[in-house]
Design an enzyme around this catalytic site. Structure first.
Site, mmCIF file in Angstrom:
data_model
loop_
_atom_site.group_PDB
_atom_site.id
_atom_site.type_symbol
_atom_site.label_atom_id
_atom_site.label_comp_id
_atom_site.label_asym_id
_atom_site.label_seq_id
_atom_site.Cartn_x
_atom_site.Cartn_y
_atom_site.Cartn_z
ATOM 1 N N LYS A 1 7.658 15.086 -11.529
ATOM 2 C CA LYS A 1 6.751 13.943 -11.402
ATOM 3 C C LYS A 1 5.665 14.004 -12.479
ATOM 4 O O LYS A 1 5.930 13.665 -13.619
ATOM 5 C CB LYS A 1 6.205 13.921 -9.984
ATOM 6 C CG LYS A 1 7.339 13.600 -9.002
ATOM 7 C CD LYS A 1 6.874 13.502 -7.582
ATOM 8 C CE LYS A 1 7.858 12.721 -6.755
ATOM 9 N NZ LYS A 1 7.372 11.416 -6.366
ATOM 10 N N ASP B 1 -0.167 20.278 -2.611
ATOM 11 C CA ASP B 1 1.032 19.743 -3.255
ATOM 12 C C ASP B 1 0.534 18.841 -4.385
ATOM 13 O O ASP B 1 0.006 17.753 -4.154
ATOM 14 C CB ASP B 1 1.866 18.951 -2.241
ATOM 15 C CG ASP B 1 3.144 18.366 -2.852
ATOM 16 O OD1 ASP B 1 3.164 18.148 -4.080
ATOM 17 O OD2 ASP B 1 4.091 18.103 -2.095
ATOM 18 N N ARG C 1 11.591 3.986 2.951
ATOM 19 C CA ARG C 1 10.668 5.033 3.412
ATOM 20 C C ARG C 1 10.200 4.644 4.805
ATOM 21 O O ARG C 1 9.070 4.253 5.035
ATOM 22 C CB ARG C 1 9.478 5.196 2.464
ATOM 23 C CG ARG C 1 9.829 5.704 1.091
ATOM 24 C CD ARG C 1 10.051 7.206 0.954
ATOM 25 N NE ARG C 1 11.298 7.757 1.427
ATOM 26 C CZ ARG C 1 11.807 8.923 0.993
ATOM 27 N NH1 ARG C 1 11.198 9.637 0.078
ATOM 28 N NH2 ARG C 1 12.916 9.400 1.490
ATOM 29 N N PHE D 1 18.846 10.243 5.111
ATOM 30 C CA PHE D 1 18.706 9.117 4.194
ATOM 31 C C PHE D 1 19.423 9.346 2.870
ATOM 32 O O PHE D 1 19.756 8.400 2.175
ATOM 33 C CB PHE D 1 17.222 8.806 3.941
ATOM 34 C CG PHE D 1 16.472 9.930 3.281
ATOM 35 C CD1 PHE D 1 15.907 10.939 4.044
ATOM 36 C CD2 PHE D 1 16.340 9.980 1.903
ATOM 37 C CE1 PHE D 1 15.214 11.979 3.442
ATOM 38 C CE2 PHE D 1 15.650 11.012 1.286
ATOM 39 C CZ PHE D 1 15.090 12.019 2.055
ATOM 40 N N TYR E 1 16.992 35.263 -20.946
ATOM 41 C CA TYR E 1 17.120 35.394 -19.487
ATOM 42 C C TYR E 1 15.801 35.891 -18.910
ATOM 43 O O TYR E 1 15.346 35.435 -17.867
ATOM 44 C CB TYR E 1 18.256 36.365 -19.128
ATOM 45 C CG TYR E 1 18.523 36.378 -17.648
ATOM 46 C CD1 TYR E 1 19.507 35.564 -17.086
ATOM 47 C CD2 TYR E 1 17.768 37.167 -16.788
ATOM 48 C CE1 TYR E 1 19.725 35.538 -15.729
ATOM 49 C CE2 TYR E 1 17.974 37.155 -15.420
ATOM 50 C CZ TYR E 1 18.959 36.339 -14.890
ATOM 51 O OH TYR E 1 19.165 36.314 -13.540
ATOM 52 N N PHE F 1 5.864 15.129 3.505
ATOM 53 C CA PHE F 1 6.918 14.605 2.656
ATOM 54 C C PHE F 1 8.236 15.104 3.264
ATOM 55 O O PHE F 1 8.252 16.147 3.922
ATOM 56 C CB PHE F 1 6.746 15.045 1.191
ATOM 57 C CG PHE F 1 7.798 14.418 0.325
ATOM 58 C CD1 PHE F 1 7.791 13.048 0.109
ATOM 59 C CD2 PHE F 1 8.837 15.157 -0.204
ATOM 60 C CE1 PHE F 1 8.802 12.430 -0.622
ATOM 61 C CE2 PHE F 1 9.844 14.553 -0.945
ATOM 62 C CZ PHE F 1 9.824 13.191 -1.152
ATOM 63 N N THR F 2 9.310 14.362 3.050
ATOM 64 C CA THR F 2 10.580 14.668 3.744
ATOM 65 C C THR F 2 11.013 16.136 3.575
ATOM 66 O O THR F 2 11.315 16.819 4.559
ATOM 67 C CB THR F 2 11.706 13.761 3.218
ATOM 68 O OG1 THR F 2 11.730 13.839 1.788
ATOM 69 C CG2 THR F 2 11.499 12.316 3.631
HETATM 70 N N1 F0G Z 1 6.314 16.885 -2.685
HETATM 71 C C1 F0G Z 1 6.132 15.588 -2.960
HETATM 72 C C2 F0G Z 1 4.792 14.968 -2.717
HETATM 73 C C3 F0G Z 1 7.178 14.824 -3.487
HETATM 74 O O1 F0G Z 1 6.973 13.537 -3.743
HETATM 75 C C4 F0G Z 1 8.428 15.447 -3.716
HETATM 76 C C5 F0G Z 1 9.549 14.678 -4.237
HETATM 77 C C6 F0G Z 1 8.582 16.796 -3.401
HETATM 78 C C7 F0G Z 1 7.498 17.499 -2.892
HETATM 79 C C8 F0G Z 1 9.887 17.497 -3.590
HETATM 80 O O2 F0G Z 1 10.083 17.722 -4.938
HETATM 81 O O3 F0G Z 1 12.175 16.435 -5.447
HETATM 82 O O4 F0G Z 1 11.276 18.161 -7.023
HETATM 83 O O5 F0G Z 1 12.298 18.834 -4.882
HETATM 84 N N2 F0G Z 1 9.568 13.422 -4.319
HETATM 85 C C9 F0G Z 1 10.622 12.602 -4.882
HETATM 86 C C10 F0G Z 1 10.315 11.146 -4.649
HETATM 87 C C11 F0G Z 1 11.996 12.993 -4.474
HETATM 88 O O6 F0G Z 1 11.188 10.325 -4.970
HETATM 89 O O7 F0G Z 1 9.222 10.798 -4.205
HETATM 90 P P1 F0G Z 1 11.548 17.786 -5.609
#
Ligand code: F0G
Length: 480
Positions: A265, A222, A388, A454, A80, A132-133
């Site tokens: 990623k 990022d 997108r 989405f 832990y 990013f979203t």
């Molecule tokens: N920043 C970037 C540039 C990303 O592409 C993503 C996620 C995140 C932050 C968020 O990270 O999903 O681990 O919480 N991208 C995925 C995609 C979801 O399909 O491009 P996460």
């Protein structure tokens, strides 16, 4: 890739790995594909993976892992608190990126949540190359607002400018001069996801750093797709051809005050991290980790993922492993471009990006060309891509649609996962769809969630165009 001279004086790039575990795929017949997308509310996120032939929704959490990563998972230490696996991860981050303080979090958006909680206040402005979203959602939930300032070439779909992820330096200086005291940090996304996977140059991050120093503002990077950005710098930026991936990575991250990543990623696991050398900032961030993530040495992740992440980070700079999917993306984009399909150029990271507004020029923006094209591609091929475009934006405070600069479908190439025959199949089905594009109409809402719509939104095809598309397909190409 292993790069060698070819017999005719050119260069040969050869994948420096082989596949020892594989997963069988099956292609559902087109009738079943139509039924599945209907049941999924015409939203590719809601398809069952079993109904998908080639899953190109994302690279997130679905990259192939190496034998060494799997081995590390078995020898991870479950504890832990104080797991050896965490200390191993920390020392790899320090060795490769030069950051002393490492905070594990359960995924990228968890890092964004904590960073926004600490740095963003009501009225804050965060300039960035592009949003990013999840980043946008967290900054806005914390009371801030984002300003996107990519270079002008980024929004020109046919421009072949090699670093479309770059920030417009003049606009950045203007924002810092005018709103400096409201800007907690400038954010750079290495390989700008929603710009079509486009990289950021070393020169640009260096210039952004200089401005951040001048105006005393933090630079947040990022680094979720930093592996691809590093590869592109070597391929495209003058002065880096003979540099190692390791030294390019080290230099790139050295310009940031804080780096965070979705480790789903580049390091090919399931998790995330934040790293910095700023002790004061580190101390503010860690307050939130036990509340939202877990204890500081596991941060909501399994220690197995932490152990595999340490290996995955090292593999990001392994010369023979990196670049495989980028070469496949490059091939696919060039082939599609030759056949007149409106692809985003130059080929970037992440996947193939198609301009849905041009592909479906007869579909209105409020009937979601990219959402329609993603659904149509699934029907015509069993390939799952991601919308997108406008669907991936939420409405503004007054309920009006926000139309992003680019309305794309993204066909992702997870790392070391798909082969050339998959790319050729994709090309063939896209060409067929392009020839039959007039049949594809738009989508309309059935259920529209208020935030990140989405993911869970449900729609339907206007005038039953799905059925007509299937009819033509069966006549010309059969049941599959
Ligand atoms: N920043 C970037 C540039 C990303 O592409 C993503 C996620 C995140 C932050 C968020 O990270 O999903 O681990 O919480 N991208 C995925 C995609 C979801 O399909 O491009 P996460």
């Amino acid at each position: 890739m292993i790069v060698v001279k070819s017999h005719d004086g050119g260069l040969l790039k050869v994948d420096g790995f082989r596949i020892r575990v594989f997963e069988k795929l099956s292609l559902p017949p087109i009738d079943l594909r139509l039924k599945a997308i209907r049941e999924a509310g015409w939203n590719t996120f809601l398809l069952k993976a079993d109904d998908v032939f080639i899953d190109m929704l994302t690279d997130s959490g679905v990259n192939a892992m190496s034998d060494k990563q799997i081995a590390a998972m078995i020898s991870a230490q479950d504890a832990y608190a104080g797991s050896r696996s965490y200390y191993e991860l920390s020392s790899v981050v320090e060795e490769l990126m030069g950051f002393k303080y490492v905070i594990p979090v359960h995924q990228g958006r968890a890092a964004e949540h904590i960073i926004s909680k600490v740095l963003v206040k009501q009225g804050s402005i965060v300039p960035m190359n592009y949003h990013f979203t999840t980043t946008k959602a967290h900054i806005e939930l914390a009371g801030g607002e984002i300003i996107e300032i990519p270079v002008k070439e980024a929004l020109d779909k046919r421009s072949t400018y090699p670093f479309k992820g770059d920030i417009d330096i003049e606009r950045l200086e203007d924002i810092l001069r005018r709103f400096g005291n409201r800007v907690p940090f400038v954010r750079i996304e290495a390989v700008a996801n929603l710009l079509g996977g486009q990289p950021v140059s070393m020169r640009n991050i260096k210039e952004v750093r200089e401005l951040c120093d001048k105006y005393n503002v933090l630079l947040v990077l990022d680094a979720s797709m930093i592996d691809w950005n590093v590869y592109f710098i070597r391929e495209r930026e003058p002065g880096y051809k003979s540099k190692s991936l390791a030294s390019i990575l080290r230099e790139f991250v050295s310009y940031a005050d804080l780096v965070y990543m979705s480790a789903r990623k580049a390091p090919s696991v399931r998790g995330g991290l934040i790293a910095t050398n700023n002790r004061e900032l580190y101390e503010k961030l860690i307050v939130h980790v036990p509340v939202y993530e877990g204890f500081l040495t596991y941060g909501g992740m399994s220690t197995r993922e932490i152990a595999a992440m340490a290996v995955g980070l090292r593999e990001m700079i392994d010369e023979s492993i990196i670049g495989s999917e980028l070469e496949l993306i490059n091939y696919t984009v060039r082939e599609l471009d030759k056949r007149g399909i409106p692809v985003i150029l130059p080929p970037g990271g992440l996947g193939v990006h198609i301009d849905a507004v041009e592909f479906l020029s007869h579909v209105k923006r409020n009937e979601y060309p990219a959402g329609s094209l993603a659904a149509a591609l699934y029907i015509a091929s069993g390939i799952r891509s991601m919308e997108r475009g406008a669907l991936s934006m939420d409405r503004d405070k007054d309920g009006r649609e926000i139309y992003p600069d680019l309305e794309l479908i993204r066909i992702a190439f997870p790392r070391r996962t798909y082969l050339k025959s998959h790319a050729d199949y994709l090309i063939d089905r896209l060409v067929w769809l392009y020839e039959n594009r007039e049949v594809i109409k738009g989508l309309q809402w059935v259920y529209e969630p208020p935030i990140l719509r989405f993911f869970l939104g449900r729609l339907k095809d206007i005038d039953n165009w799905g059925e007509k598309l299937v009819e033509i397909y069966k006549k010309e190409l059969g049941e599959y």
